[in-house]
Write a protein that holds these residues in place. Structure first.
Motif, PDB file in Angstrom:
ATOM      1  N   THR A  29       0.827  -1.209   0.000  1.00 39.99           N
ATOM      2  CA  THR A  29       0.000   0.000   0.000  1.00 39.99           C
ATOM      3  C   THR A  29       0.860   1.258   0.000  1.00 39.99           C
ATOM      4  O   THR A  29       0.566   2.234  -0.702  1.00 39.99           O
ATOM      5  CB  THR A  29      -0.939   0.010   1.224  1.00 39.99           C
ATOM      6  OG1 THR A  29      -1.755  -1.168   1.204  1.00 39.99           O
ATOM      7  CG2 THR A  29      -1.831   1.239   1.207  1.00 39.99           C
ATOM      8  N   ILE A  30       1.938   1.243   0.777  1.00 39.77           N
ATOM      9  CA  ILE A  30       2.841   2.398   0.827  1.00 39.77           C
ATOM     10  C   ILE A  30       3.486   2.631  -0.533  1.00 39.77           C
ATOM     11  O   ILE A  30       3.535   3.766  -1.027  1.00 39.77           O
ATOM     12  CB  ILE A  30       3.917   2.201   1.914  1.00 39.77           C
ATOM     13  CG1 ILE A  30       3.284   2.278   3.306  1.00 39.77           C
ATOM     14  CG2 ILE A  30       5.031   3.246   1.782  1.00 39.77           C
ATOM     15  CD1 ILE A  30       4.231   1.932   4.440  1.00 39.77           C
ATOM     16  N   LEU A  31       3.987   1.565  -1.149  1.00 38.43           N
ATOM     17  CA  LEU A  31       4.662   1.712  -2.443  1.00 38.43           C
ATOM     18  C   LEU A  31       3.702   2.171  -3.536  1.00 38.43           C
ATOM     19  O   LEU A  31       4.061   3.020  -4.370  1.00 38.43           O
ATOM     20  CB  LEU A  31       5.314   0.384  -2.838  1.00 38.43           C
ATOM     21  CG  LEU A  31       6.514  -0.044  -1.985  1.00 38.43           C
ATOM     22  CD1 LEU A  31       7.023  -1.412  -2.431  1.00 38.43           C
ATOM     23  CD2 LEU A  31       7.637   0.993  -2.067  1.00 38.43           C
ATOM     24  N   VAL A  32       2.492   1.625  -3.543  1.00 43.71           N
ATOM     25  CA  VAL A  32       1.497   2.048  -4.528  1.00 43.71           C
ATOM     26  C   VAL A  32       1.148   3.524  -4.321  1.00 43.71           C
ATOM     27  O   VAL A  32       1.021   4.286  -5.279  1.00 43.71           O
ATOM     28  CB  VAL A  32       0.230   1.177  -4.437  1.00 43.71           C
ATOM     29  CG1 VAL A  32      -0.894   1.773  -5.293  1.00 43.71           C
ATOM     30  CG2 VAL A  32       0.522  -0.239  -4.911  1.00 43.71           C
ATOM     31  N   SER A  33       1.017   3.931  -3.068  1.00 37.70           N
ATOM     32  CA  SER A  33       0.671   5.322  -2.765  1.00 37.70           C
ATOM     33  C   SER A  33       1.777   6.278  -3.189  1.00 37.70           C
ATOM     34  O   SER A  33       1.515   7.373  -3.700  1.00 37.70           O
ATOM     35  CB  SER A  33       0.384   5.479  -1.263  1.00 37.70           C
ATOM     36  OG  SER A  33      -0.693   4.670  -0.869  1.00 37.70           O
ATOM     37  N   LEU A  34       3.033   5.882  -2.979  1.00 34.78           N
ATOM     38  CA  LEU A  34       4.162   6.742  -3.337  1.00 34.78           C
ATOM     39  C   LEU A  34       4.406   6.789  -4.841  1.00 34.78           C
ATOM     40  O   LEU A  34       5.017   7.734  -5.344  1.00 34.78           O
ATOM     41  CB  LEU A  34       5.433   6.266  -2.631  1.00 34.78           C
ATOM     42  CG  LEU A  34       5.513   6.500  -1.126  1.00 34.78           C
ATOM     43  CD1 LEU A  34       6.778   5.850  -0.563  1.00 34.78           C
ATOM     44  CD2 LEU A  34       5.500   7.992  -0.802  1.00 34.78           C
ATOM     45  N   ALA A  35       3.925   5.773  -5.544  1.00 34.63           N
ATOM     46  CA  ALA A  35       4.189   5.676  -6.991  1.00 34.63           C
ATOM     47  C   ALA A  35       3.675   6.888  -7.752  1.00 34.63           C
ATOM     48  O   ALA A  35       4.337   7.386  -8.669  1.00 34.63           O
ATOM     49  CB  ALA A  35       3.567   4.401  -7.554  1.00 34.63           C
ATOM     50  N   GLY A  36       2.490   7.378  -7.397  1.00 31.96           N
ATOM     51  CA  GLY A  36       1.913   8.518  -8.098  1.00 31.96           C
ATOM     52  C   GLY A  36       2.772   9.775  -7.982  1.00 31.96           C
ATOM     53  O   GLY A  36       3.188  10.347  -9.001  1.00 31.96           O
ATOM     54  N   PRO A  37       3.050  10.233  -6.745  1.00 29.80           N
ATOM     55  CA  PRO A  37       3.900  11.421  -6.595  1.00 29.80           C
ATOM     56  C   PRO A  37       5.289  11.252  -7.194  1.00 29.80           C
ATOM     57  O   PRO A  37       5.818  12.185  -7.812  1.00 29.80           O
ATOM     58  CB  PRO A  37       3.969  11.600  -5.071  1.00 29.80           C
ATOM     59  CG  PRO A  37       2.702  10.997  -4.567  1.00 29.80           C
ATOM     60  CD  PRO A  37       2.444   9.822  -5.457  1.00 29.80           C
ATOM     61  N   ILE A  38       5.891  10.085  -7.044  1.00 31.27           N
ATOM     62  CA  ILE A  38       7.230   9.864  -7.603  1.00 31.27           C
ATOM     63  C   ILE A  38       7.190   9.954  -9.128  1.00 31.27           C
ATOM     64  O   ILE A  38       8.075  10.539  -9.759  1.00 31.27           O
ATOM     65  CB  ILE A  38       7.796   8.506  -7.150  1.00 31.27           C
ATOM     66  CG1 ILE A  38       8.130   8.559  -5.652  1.00 31.27           C
ATOM     67  CG2 ILE A  38       9.045   8.142  -7.958  1.00 31.27           C
ATOM     68  CD1 ILE A  38       8.528   7.224  -5.057  1.00 31.27           C
ATOM     69  N   SER A  39       6.137   9.384  -9.728  1.00 31.42           N
ATOM     70  CA  SER A  39       6.014   9.446 -11.186  1.00 31.42           C
ATOM     71  C   SER A  39       5.859  10.887 -11.654  1.00 31.42           C
ATOM     72  O   SER A  39       6.349  11.255 -12.731  1.00 31.42           O
ATOM     73  CB  SER A  39       4.824   8.606 -11.662  1.00 31.42           C
ATOM     74  OG  SER A  39       3.591   9.214 -11.307  1.00 31.42           O
TER      75      SER A  39
END
Length: 206
Positions: free
Chosen positions: A85-95
């Motif tokens: 869940t943390i990685l999926v959530s961070l994926a948007g801002p990082i992208s």
């Protein structure tokens, strides 16, 4: 920041790029982590239509506050639901940060080659700006933004549950923050810092 003006023809593609990349990144990482829900729901795509919430987009243009359709995920499909869940959530801002960096690189290359037209330059500038804004805004720790999902899964269970309880009131809190211009106050220093870092890296590369 947003709104109807003579630059809207350039703002629209920049907004669509930022929104689409952000949601696609959520979907892609969820699938990588073992959850095919985004794929089944047709969200593993770079087609912006799949990610748009029409009302959210209108709000974004008119009131500097809007949203896309959240990517549905099922954390129980992850090997480690908290980490997933943390990685999926961070994926948007990082992208969004990566997209802003690429926009700056493309702008710099075209400028050096003297191939940068006014229209392309404006689209790239808005793409750069919107992606940085999206990255920072979505990391604000208020439900249902990505930052709240990261924080909820880092906090002890009791505190995480209390944060989740705020979700029904979060849109009103966010609207209040936008109306009082507090959002801009929050975003501005992070925008300056992130933009400075990206520009320094671009200067080194080019």
């Amino acid at each position: 920041m947003f709104g109807f003006d003579e630059n809207m023809i350039f703002r629209i593609p920049a907004l669509l790029i930022a929104l689409t990349i952000h949601e696609y990144a959520h979907a892609r990482v969820a699938v990588w982590m073992g959850d095919n829900t985004p794929k089944i729901m047709g969200r593993l795509t770079l087609n912006p239509i799949a990610h748009l919430d029409p009302f959210g987009l209108i709000m974004l243009w008119l009131f500097k506050f809007g949203w896309a359709k959240p990517v549905p995920i099922n954390p129980s499909n992850f090997k480690n639901w908290r980490q997933g869940t943390i990685l999926v959530s961070l994926a948007g801002p990082i992208s969004n940060v990566i997209t802003a960096f690429l926009a700056a690189i493309i702008y710099g290359i075209l400028a050096k080659l003297e191939l940068l037209s006014s229209g392309i330059g404006t689209v790239l500038t808005f793409t750069y700006s919107y992606n940085i804004i999206f990255a920072i805004f979505n990391l604000i720790p208020l439900p249902p933004l990505d930052g709240s999902k990261v924080l909820t899964n880092l906090l002890p269970a009791r505190q995480g549950y209390m944060l989740e309880k705020i979700e029904p009131y979060a849109p009103f809190i966010l609207l209040g923050l936008v109306y009082l211009n507090i959002i801009n106050v929050i975003i501005a220093p992070f925008y300056s810092a992130l933009s400075f870092m990206i520009n320094q890296i671009v200067r080194i590369i080019l």
